[in-house]
Write an enzyme that holds these catalytic residues in place. Sequence first.
Site, PDB file in Angstrom:
ATOM      1  N   ARG A  60      -0.075  -6.037 -25.177  1.00  0.00           N
ATOM      2  CA  ARG A  60       0.823  -5.073 -25.702  1.00  0.00           C
ATOM      3  C   ARG A  60       2.373  -5.310 -24.980  1.00  0.00           C
ATOM      4  NH1 ARG A  60       1.334  -3.535 -21.272  1.00  0.00           N
ATOM      5  NH2 ARG A  60       3.302  -2.122 -21.990  1.00  0.00           N
ATOM      6  N   GLY A  61       3.315  -4.313 -25.138  1.00  0.00           N
ATOM      7  CA  GLY A  61       4.633  -4.780 -24.952  1.00  0.00           C
ATOM      8  C   GLY A  61       5.187  -5.687 -25.635  1.00  0.00           C
ATOM      9  N   ARG A 101       1.551  -4.600 -35.841  1.00  0.00           N
ATOM     10  CA  ARG A 101       2.532  -3.437 -34.937  1.00  0.00           C
ATOM     11  C   ARG A 101       3.669  -3.384 -35.798  1.00  0.00           C
ATOM     12  NH1 ARG A 101       1.105  -1.816 -29.747  1.00  0.00           N
ATOM     13  NH2 ARG A 101       2.126  -0.189 -30.148  1.00  0.00           N
ATOM     14  N   ASP A 249      11.128  -1.350 -27.163  1.00  0.00           N
ATOM     15  CA  ASP A 249      10.454  -2.063 -28.237  1.00  0.00           C
ATOM     16  C   ASP A 249      11.488  -2.350 -29.267  1.00  0.00           C
ATOM     17  OD1 ASP A 249       7.189  -1.992 -27.843  1.00  0.00           O
ATOM     18  OD2 ASP A 249       8.400  -0.298 -26.666  1.00  0.00           O
ATOM     19  N   ASN A 259      11.281   3.506 -27.839  1.00  0.00           N
ATOM     20  CA  ASN A 259      10.633   3.021 -26.562  1.00  0.00           C
ATOM     21  C   ASN A 259       9.107   3.829 -26.501  1.00  0.00           C
ATOM     22  OD1 ASN A 259      10.041   1.288 -24.202  1.00  0.00           O
ATOM     23  ND2 ASN A 259      10.361   3.198 -22.869  1.00  0.00           N
TER      24      ASN A 259
END
Length: 363
Positions: A60-61, A101, A249, A259
Site C-alpha cells: 500500500r502507499g 485501487r 495519493d 490522502n
Amino acid sequence: MSLQPGRPWEATAPVVLEWQGGVQGHVRLLDQTRLPEQEVYLECRTVEEVHAAIRRLCVRGAPAIGLAAAYGFVLGIRQRFATGPFLHVVAEVSQLLRTARPTAVNLFWALERMEAAAREVEADDLESILRRLLQVAQDLQQAEAERCYRIAEHGVHLLTDGIGVLTHCNTGALATGAWGTALAPLFLAWERGKRFRVYVDETRPLLQGARLTAWELAKRGIPTTVMCDSAASVLMRAGQVQLVLVGADRIAANGDVANKIGTYGLALAARAHGIPLYVAAPTSSFDLGMADGTCIPIEVRAAEEVAYCGNRRTVPEGVAVYNPAFDVTPAPLISGIITERGIITPVNAASVAQALGELSSRT
C-alpha cells in the site's frame, strides 16, 4: 539507516518490495497486513497474486502500489504472452491491474510507462520482451528511491530541534519502497542529528499509523507517540505540535490533495491553530487531468473494516457503515507541497503548473 556514499537514496530499510531472479523470477512483497507482530513476505508469481496483494493492502502507499503494479505487469505478460496478439495481452494485463485501487494515481502512472515500453519493444521473442520490461520496472523503482531522497532534502529544513511533528497514515519506506514521502524529511533530519518528537495518528479504521508508521519510526530510534485520530486537535491546542506532515495519493491540477481519510480534518485543525501543514509527494502523484479535488475518484471500502475490531463486531447488525478510504484537502489549507523538484508554495493552479512545467500536458 546508513547512507551510501554518492548514492544516499539507496539507504532503504526495510526491504518492502523487490524482484528476485531473472526474467523467470518473481515479486517479493512485505505483507503489511501482518505488521507489527510479524515480518512476513509474500512471493507473488502471477499478476493475479499482485492484484490481490494491492487490493488487500498487503502492499500500500501510492508509490509502492505503482512499483508493485509495474512488476505485476511483467508477470502478466509472461503468463499470457501466448494467449493472443501481443498488444491485446498488454491491454488485458494493464486493465486487470488498473482495477486494484482507484484513487492512487501512481498505479496508473506506472502502468502507462510499462504499456509504452511494451509498445516500443522491438524484439518479438518472449525472453527479450521480458528482459526489457523488467529493466523498465527496476528503473522505475530506482527513480522512485531517488525522488524520495530529493523530497527528504527539500523538506529537511522544516525540522528543528525540540519541535513536535504530527503525521497521519503511513508515508515511509513501507509506502514507497524507498525513503518515503512525508516521513523522508524526518528520517534525514534524524540522520543529521536533529532531535524532535513525532505524534502519530493511529489512522482508523486500518491503523496504518499505529501499525506501520510507529513501527518504522521505532526501528530508527525516533521518539514516537501514537494517539487516537480525534486527539490531534487537543495536542495542537496544548502547543505540542508545531508541524504537520502528510502524504498524498493523488493531487489535482489546482493543488487539492486526496490522502488517507482524516487528512482534511487535520488540515482544518492545523489552520485553526496556526500550524503549517505540508504535503510530501513525488510529481508522479499529480494528476493534471483532474482540474480540482471534486474530480478525484474516492475509493469506498468494505463495511467490515469499520464494523469489526479484530474478530469482534463493534457495529450492530443492520446498521449502515460509510468507509471512504480517502478525503480531499483543499489547496488553501496546505502550506506547501514538497516534491523532488522543490516545495510548491503557495499551493494553487498557477504554482502547480509552473512547478511541473512539461508535465502539464499529461492527463
